[in-house]
Design an enzyme around this catalytic site. Structure first.
Site, PDB file in Angstrom:
ATOM      1  N   PRO A   2    -143.701 -34.187 -22.713  1.00  0.00           N
ATOM      2  CG  PRO A   2    -143.688 -35.321 -20.676  1.00  0.00           C
ATOM      3  CD  PRO A   2    -144.155 -34.069 -21.345  1.00  0.00           C
ATOM      4  CD  GLU A   3    -145.542 -35.347 -28.130  1.00  0.00           C
ATOM      5  OE1 GLU A   3    -146.196 -36.375 -28.345  1.00  0.00           O
ATOM      6  OE2 GLU A   3    -146.041 -34.209 -28.126  1.00  0.00           O
TER       7      GLU A   3
END
Ligand code: ZN
Length: 281
Positions: A2-3
Site C-alpha cells: 500500500p502506497e
C-alpha cells in the site's frame, strides 16, 4: 505494498464508519505485528468515541480525546469494515468493534485488519505523551504532497545541498512523503527529469514540473482508488489496492508510450528505477 494513495483511499473508505462511533470491543488475535500490540488497549479504548480518522504519510491516525490509534498497513495489510459476526479468516489479526452508542448489537460494525506478511502496526499514542506529530514514527516525515505546504519552491530550496539522485531524494521521504517507488518513477517521467540527476542541480523551473507531476499522479491514483471504495464494506471484497496504467514503472524493455524507445531499468539504492533515457534528461 500500500502506497499513500491506497492509504488515503482506505482512510476515506473507513472514516464514515468510524467517526463519531464508540468503541465496543478491541480484539487481538496475536501478540503483535511489526511491533507488539499495545497492552491494555481495550481498557483505554472501550467506551471512547472516535473523533476523526486522519492520515500522516502512510499512517492512519484514529483520533480519540485520550490519544491516537496509529495503524500502518505494512507490506500487505488492508482494512475492511464488516457487519458483526463475520468469522475471522487467516491473517485477520485485529478488530476494532464500534457502535453508535445505542448499545444495539445490530448497530455494531467491525474494522478488521488483515495482514498476511505482518509488517503492519497498531500502536497507541496517549494524549499525555504529547503532540502526535512528535511521535517517533511521524516526526521525521516530510510535508504532505497534496497539501498546500508542498510546492516547487519547497523542493527547490530543500534540495540545494543534496547531491544524491532526485529519485532517491524523493524516496527518502524527509522532504515530501508518499512518493514511493512507483510514484517517483512516474512523476519523474511526467516531468521529463532523469532519475539520476543530482537533486541539487535541478532548476526551479524543472521542479515546477515535478511538483505538478507528483500532485497530479497521486491525485489521479486516489480518484481511481475511489472506485474500489465499495470493497471496504464488502464481506468478501478485494483488498482495495488498485493498478494504474503506468508510463514507465515495471515496463523494462517495453517501448516508451511517448517516444517508443525501450524503457530502461536500473538499480538505485536497492530499488528498481524505470525511466526513458530519451524523454527524461
Ligand atoms: Zn520516451
Amino acid at each position: 505494498m500500500p502506497e499513500l494513495p491506497e492509504v488515503e483511499v482506505t482512510r476515506r473508505g473507513v472514516a464514515p464508519h468510524l467517526e463519531g462511533r464508540i468503541v465496543e470491543q478491541v480484539v487481538f488475535r496475536r501478540e503483535g505485528l511489526r511491533w507488539p500490540f499495545p497492552a491494555h488497549l481495550a481498557e483505554s479504548l472501550v467506551g471512547q468515541r472516535i473523533t476523526q480518522v486522519g492520515r500522516r504519510g502512510k499512517y492512519l491516525l484514529i483520533g480519540f480525546a485520550t490519544g491516537t490509534l496509529i495503524v500502518h498497513l505494512g507490506m500487505s495489510g488492508h482494512l475492511r469494515v464488516l457487519p458483526p459476526g463475520v468469522e475471522p479468516k487467516k491473517h485477520d489479526h485485529f478488530d476494532l468493534v464500534v457502535n453508535d452508542g445505542a448499545q444495539s448489537p445490530s448497530q455494531s460494525q467491525v474494522l478488521r485488519l488483515n495482514d498476511p506478511r505482518r509488517f503492519g502496526a497498531v500502536l497507541w499514542h496517549a494524549h499525555d505523551d504529547g503532540d502526535i506529530d512528535a511521535h517517533i514514527l511521524l516526526r521525521g516525515l516530510g510535508v504532505e504532497p497534496l497539501e498546500d505546504k508542498f510546492s516547487a519552491d519547497l523542493l527547490y530550496k530543500a534540495t540545494r545541498k543534496r547531491s544524491a539522485p532526485i529519485k532517491q531524494v524523493l524516496l527518502a521521504g524527509d522532504i515530501v512523503v508518499g512518493v514511493g517507488n512507483i510514484y517517483a518513477c512516474e512523476s519523474l517521467f511526467k516531468a521529463g527529469i532523469s532519475p539520476k540527476t543530482p537533486a541539487g542541480r535541478i532548476s526551479r523551473a524543472r521542479y515546477d514540473k515535478l511538483a505538478a507531476a507528483i500532485r497530479e499522479i497521486l491525485a489521479e491514483a486516489i480518484v481511481q482508488g475511489g472506485s474500489t471504495l465499495k470493497d471496504f464494506i464488502a464481506v468478501n471484497g478485494q483488498s482495495g489496492y488498485f493498478q494504474q496504467t503506468y508510463f514507465v514503472y515495471d515496463r523494462a524493455g517495453v517501448p516508451c508510450r511517448n517516444c517508443g524507445a525501450p524503457v530502461r531499468q536500473i538499480k538505485q539504492g536497492q530499488r528498481s528505477t524505470f525511466y526513458c533515457a530519451t524523454c527524461q534528461r
